[in-house]
Design a protein around this motif. Structure first.
Motif, PDB file in Angstrom:
ATOM      1  N   TYR A 154       0.827  -1.217   0.000  1.00 28.48           N
ATOM      2  CA  TYR A 154       0.000   0.000   0.000  1.00 28.48           C
ATOM      3  C   TYR A 154       0.856   1.260   0.000  1.00 28.48           C
ATOM      4  CZ  TYR A 154      -3.244   3.639   1.009  1.00 28.48           C
ATOM      5  OH  TYR A 154      -3.945   4.805   0.934  1.00 28.48           O
TER       6      TYR A 154
ATOM      7  N   VAL B 249      -7.320  -2.561  -2.405  1.00 23.95           N
ATOM      8  CA  VAL B 249      -7.156  -1.163  -2.801  1.00 23.95           C
ATOM      9  C   VAL B 249      -8.009  -0.910  -4.027  1.00 23.95           C
ATOM     10  CG1 VAL B 249      -4.827  -0.943  -1.849  1.00 23.95           C
ATOM     11  CG2 VAL B 249      -5.120  -1.625  -4.241  1.00 23.95           C
TER      12      VAL B 249
ATOM     13  N   LEU C   1      -7.119   2.942   0.024  1.00 23.88           N
ATOM     14  CA  LEU C   1      -7.157   1.769   0.879  1.00 23.88           C
ATOM     15  C   LEU C   1      -8.618   1.488   1.216  1.00 23.88           C
ATOM     16  CD1 LEU C   1      -5.763  -0.360   2.624  1.00 23.88           C
ATOM     17  CD2 LEU C   1      -5.642   1.349   4.443  1.00 23.88           C
TER      18      LEU C   1
END
Length: 99
Positions: free
Chosen positions: A34, A59, A44
């Protein structure tokens, strides 16, 4: 796949919400993924522990993707998973944008 999506009413020539999944037993490894994606405007959505002790990172990004761009994205995400020592890039999903 895109033809099938279009025939099922998905507006494939518009921006859509594309979701991407990564799996690993270590939450920290998913954080590395991420951290790489955040600077490319990915949102996210969730980090969840699955039944088998594996964590799933989800995501998303709103954008227009062609079949070729989606293929390149899948290749890049497999490489990103390997770079971040993540067990698996687990694929994608797509949703219409509700206005």
């Amino acid at each position: 796949m895109f033809e099938k999506m279009g025939s099922n009413g998905m507006p494939i020539n518009n921006e859509l919400k594309w979701g991407f999944y990564f799996l690993d037993r270590r939450r920290d490894n998913l954080k590395k993924v991420y951290d790489e994606l955040r600077s490319h405007d990915y949102n996210l959505e969730a980090v969840e522990e699955m039944e088998n002790g594996v964590y799933q990172l989800y995501v998303s990004k709103v954008e227009k993707l062609s079949p070729e761009k989606l293929h390149k994205r899948n290749v890049a995400f497999n490489e990103l998973a390997e770079y971040c020592n993540v067990f698996s890039y687990d694929g994608w999903d797509v949703e219409k944008i509700i206005q």
